[in-house]
Design a protein around this motif. Structure first.
Motif, mmCIF file in Angstrom:
data_model
loop_
_atom_site.group_PDB
_atom_site.id
_atom_site.type_symbol
_atom_site.label_atom_id
_atom_site.label_comp_id
_atom_site.label_asym_id
_atom_site.label_seq_id
_atom_site.Cartn_x
_atom_site.Cartn_y
_atom_site.Cartn_z
ATOM 1 N N LEU A 269 -8.480 7.178 8.192
ATOM 2 C CA LEU A 269 -7.131 6.649 8.014
ATOM 3 C C LEU A 269 -6.224 7.841 8.245
ATOM 4 N N TYR B 65 0.817 -1.222 0.000
ATOM 5 C CA TYR B 65 0.000 0.000 0.000
ATOM 6 C C TYR B 65 0.851 1.273 0.000
ATOM 7 N N HIS C 77 -6.434 -4.743 4.230
ATOM 8 C CA HIS C 77 -7.622 -4.511 3.399
ATOM 9 C C HIS C 77 -7.974 -5.698 2.519
ATOM 10 N N CYS D 141 -8.751 0.190 3.488
ATOM 11 C CA CYS D 141 -8.951 0.483 4.908
ATOM 12 C C CYS D 141 -7.707 0.226 5.742
ATOM 13 N N GLY D 142 -6.578 -0.066 5.096
ATOM 14 C CA GLY D 142 -5.355 -0.290 5.856
ATOM 15 C C GLY D 142 -4.615 -1.518 5.341
ATOM 16 N N THR D 143 -3.558 -1.911 6.056
ATOM 17 C CA THR D 143 -2.659 -2.950 5.536
ATOM 18 C C THR D 143 -3.333 -4.300 5.323
#
Lengths: 354, 155
Positions: A123, A48, B145, B141-143
């Motif tokens: 976030l 990400y 997800h 929504c974050g790592t």
């Protein structure tokens, strides 16, 4: 050829744009290798982080620097060489935008801001990431005001004259950009920065999303209008014809300003907190953009046909074969245009089917 | 300003087509209730687990033809035990989040809900075909997800 000093500003902008493009594209390629397990990332780097870098560098940084490089070139060409003040502020704008870019990129790469380029709250990224984004916007505003200043000077010296099409379109696009940025500036300055640095405990999520998309949709028009400028100004020149209708070209740009203001909710159709009435109203307003788009499409193909017939094309479609297909300046723009039409139509219908 | 005759025809056609298209969408949305997921209800995101209906997440039968499904989304999963609902009945999904923004998307259906902390998203849907459906989070929504998914069984 434009003045060497103006060319230098334009080339620096385009140089940063392509650097961002190369890094951003490389990030995209890395994602492919990660997803098909061909590549194992080191512990300090995750998917990400790369995705955020990919999105920010391509969607925000590459586009913005390239567009300003394009504006600077065209404004110097069509209105004349920049004065010392315009040149100074164009440089300041460039450096501030670059400083913001570097700050945001460092935060992303160090894993402090894996929030994607939409950075939806709650976030949370490092406060410095948001400061970087704010500087990017401030920098573009400085560059924008420099170009507006250049236009004002030209106007003063050419009272009663019709401005060159390129200059008119640059100024309308800048107006659109400044209005659009108000939303993201408001949310970053008053919501994200105080919250990310811990000065406030909470953030109004729904408000931040609406303000983001108030910016996020016109952002797309900010990418689109420079392409339209190339279609309206450069394509007729390559084809050796005059633009089909100068006043309609100008009208379509003014319509873009109007239709770019309240349209962001259509990115929030499936979420709570916005009543169906407002969702529908903004869908309607979004679709209004079809009108200047149809005007543009008409004008483009009219130019093609006039040019093709001038070169001896006959019959219903004979002119089509006479277009300068071997000229990459024409063909590349034509291909982009051709892909844009079904893409736009399909995307907008998909939205509504939901 | 001069408009070429063909341009007038072209623009008139385009604008009329647009009006018809938007009219159909509008009538369908407001008179037949074909509206996207939404709702104006708010909730304290820190007290989700004490607030009805999310204190008992899962399927509840409201009446003969209506079922309600309450789901709590959180990083990185859905608190929704025993998701089994009948086909051909109206299912009202109510979803909220305890942390960041998620989505609640059922593959191959029109259920696609944005889930925002502090808000309750509502969507009514009727399944035509029985089977197992995949539920996905399609909002980053974050790592973790990509590990956020679940399943709903329609019988």
């Amino acid at each position: 050829m434009i003045a060497a000093q103006d060319r230098k500003i334009a080339l620096w902008n385009i140089g940063v744009a392509y650097t961002a493009f190369l890094i951003g594209t490389l990030c995209g390629l890395l994602q492919v290798f990660i997803r098909n397990d061909a590549l194992q990332l080191p512990a300090w780097l995750d998917y990400y982080q790369i995705l955020t870098a990919h999105g920010v560098l391509l969607a925000l940084i590459f586009t913005t620097f390239f567009i300003f490089g394009f504006f600077i070139t065209g404004m110097s060409k069509s209105l004349g060489t920049f004065g010392p003040k315009v040149r100074l502020f164009s440089w300041i704008g460039f450096w501030v935008t670059l400083l913001g870019t570097v700050m945001a990129t460092v935060m992303i790469v160090s894993g402090e801001a894996s929030v994607l380029y939409t950075f939806y709250a709650p976030l949370k990224g490092s406060g410095w990431f948001y400061v970087g984004l704010a500087l990017v916007i401030v920098g573009t505003w400085i560059s924008s005001f420099a170009l507006v200043g250049h236009y004002v000077v030209w106007r003063r010296n050419h009272k009663g004259e019709l401005s060159p099409l390129f200059a008119f379109m640059t100024i309308t696009t800048i107006i659109l950009w400044i209005i659009a940025c108000l939303g993201v500036v408001a949310t970053v300055l008053f919501q994200y920065i105080p919250w990310a640095f811990g000065w406030t405990d909470t953030i109004n999520v729904e408000l931040s999303r609406s303000l983001f998309w108030y910016f996020g949709h016109p952002l797309v028009y900010f990418w689109l209008l420079p392409a339209y400028m190339a279609w309206y100004v450069i394509v007729p020149k390559i084809l050796g014809v005059k633009v089909f209708s100068d006043s309609l070209a100008r009208l379509s740009f003014v319509l873009f300003i109007l239709f770019s203001i309240p349209v962001g909710f259509h990115h929030q159709l499936t979420e709570p907190g916005i009543s169906n009435f407002w969702k529908f109203l903004q869908v309607v307003l979004t679709f209004m953009v079809i009108i200047p788009s149809l005007m543009t499409a008409f004008s483009m193909f009219a130019n093609f046909e006039i040019s093709g017939r001038k070169k001896g094309g006959t019959g219903l479609f004979g002119w089509f074969t006479k277009l300068p297909w071997k000229d990459v300046r024409f063909t590349s723009i034509f291909i982009a245009m051709a892909f844009f039409i079904p893409g736009g139509a399909a995307e907008s219908s998909m939205q509504v089917s939901n | 300003m001069h408009l070429h005759k063909f341009e007038k025809i072209w623009l008139t056609f385009g604008i009329v087509a647009l009006a018809v298209f938007l009219g159909v969408v509008g009538v369908s949305a407001f008179s037949q209730d074909h509206t996207p997921a939404g709702g104006m209800d708010t909730i304290d995101p820190k007290k989700v687990n004490e607030t009805a209906p999310f204190d008992k997440p899962g399927v509840t039968q409201l009446d003969d033809d209506t079922y309600q499904v309450a789901i709590v989304a959180m990083a990185f999963g859905y608190n929704a035990p025993d998701l089994r609902v009948p086909a051909g009945k109206e299912i009202i999904f109510k979803v909220t989040s305890t942390d960041v923004v998620h989505s609640f998307t059922i593959d191959d259906t029109k259920v696609n809900m944005m889930v925002v902390p502090g808000r309750i998203t509502t969507k009514s849907y009727t399944f035509d075909k029985p089977g197992k459906y995949l539920i996905l989070c399609n909002e980053y929504c974050g790592t973790g997800h990509h590990m956020m998914f679940n399943e709903i069984e329609v019988y």
